[in-house]
Write a protein that holds these residues in place. Sequence first.
Motif: not given
Length: 357
Positions: A323-340
């Motif tokens: 991705t070229d939007r890593p912060d946005h994707c990381a936030e989605r991952f974290a919101d879903l209970g994932m270790d990023v």
Amino acid sequence: MFEPFIPGTVHHPLAASPRGAEPRDETAIRYPTRLNAMALQPGAIADDRNLLYDAGELVLSVARFHHVRVRRLEPGTGLVVDPAVRRPELVEHAARIMCSALGVDCDLSIRVESDPLPVHAGFGSSSSLIAAVATAVNHLYGNPVDRGDLLPYLTSNHGEEHGTLPGLLIPVQCIGGSAASGLYDGGIQIVAGRSTVVLTVPVPERLSLVIGVPSDWDRRPTDELMAAEAEKFGQFRATGERWAPTIAFRMLHEAMPAARRGDLGPLGSLVFDYRFRMGSIENCSFTHHGLTDLAKNLEPLWHEGAATMLSLSSVGPAFFVLTDRPDHCAERFADLGMDVTHARPHNGTYEETELPR
């Protein structure tokens, strides 16, 4: 299919004789890891022919490294693996099969430090560790084995720690992506047929990787995971029978030509369809109880244009996004209970590094 074996067992000898080369006394390398976006023929994952698999795969090379140091010892000393090594059976296996290929006694001292990655989560940590150590031994002796011969040799002699039988390895499907990621350049690599690299392309600097692993993931030993995967082999075969021709056509006539021109769009689209529309995620659901629901919640990253590539890695449970939007994707991952984890693609090969003083 899953008969255990001792480290150093050679199931398939090296196909070509090593070239003449001048050994050195000591060397150190760093070897990248990989993410496995998809198989080209998923049915072949379930077809064992004594550790030979023709499934093919699309991999991304990742700048998370195994750092290997190898030193030759006096004849008769034997193999000495540093006590701090976390996975000594794999290091021993890699060293011994490489020495067998070279026709030399395994009088070596080996140290390994690996960048942190969870084991059995889809990162290829086992196969890349074996590839790293074997490549370091080959490098120590002047690279007498060509990479085109080394790649299938490693994949056809792969194994991982058994789990309930300490000191033994168990066969695990190995297609070639982990070894290819360090032997060939290009952040994206396509491995086809019998561990043959058919395309490598660089990943643009503007793109990075975000990787997520479910925080409630139930870690299981290799023998348990292989038994659970075997129960899904019928689904793997059915997926291959239905979709392999479509995958092959789109890869050859759409995705590969576009990638050569610098356009990763068709490749990302094929990966998404393979994982989210052709049954791959359902086939891999044995790795995590919430895998399919998690996939549904991650799917919007693709539809909203945040992902150049969105995929499960190998059989999971790790998901990743290029991705070229890593912060946005990381936030989605974290919101879903994932270790990023954030990582950079690695567009090069393995590299020789300075020896510690």
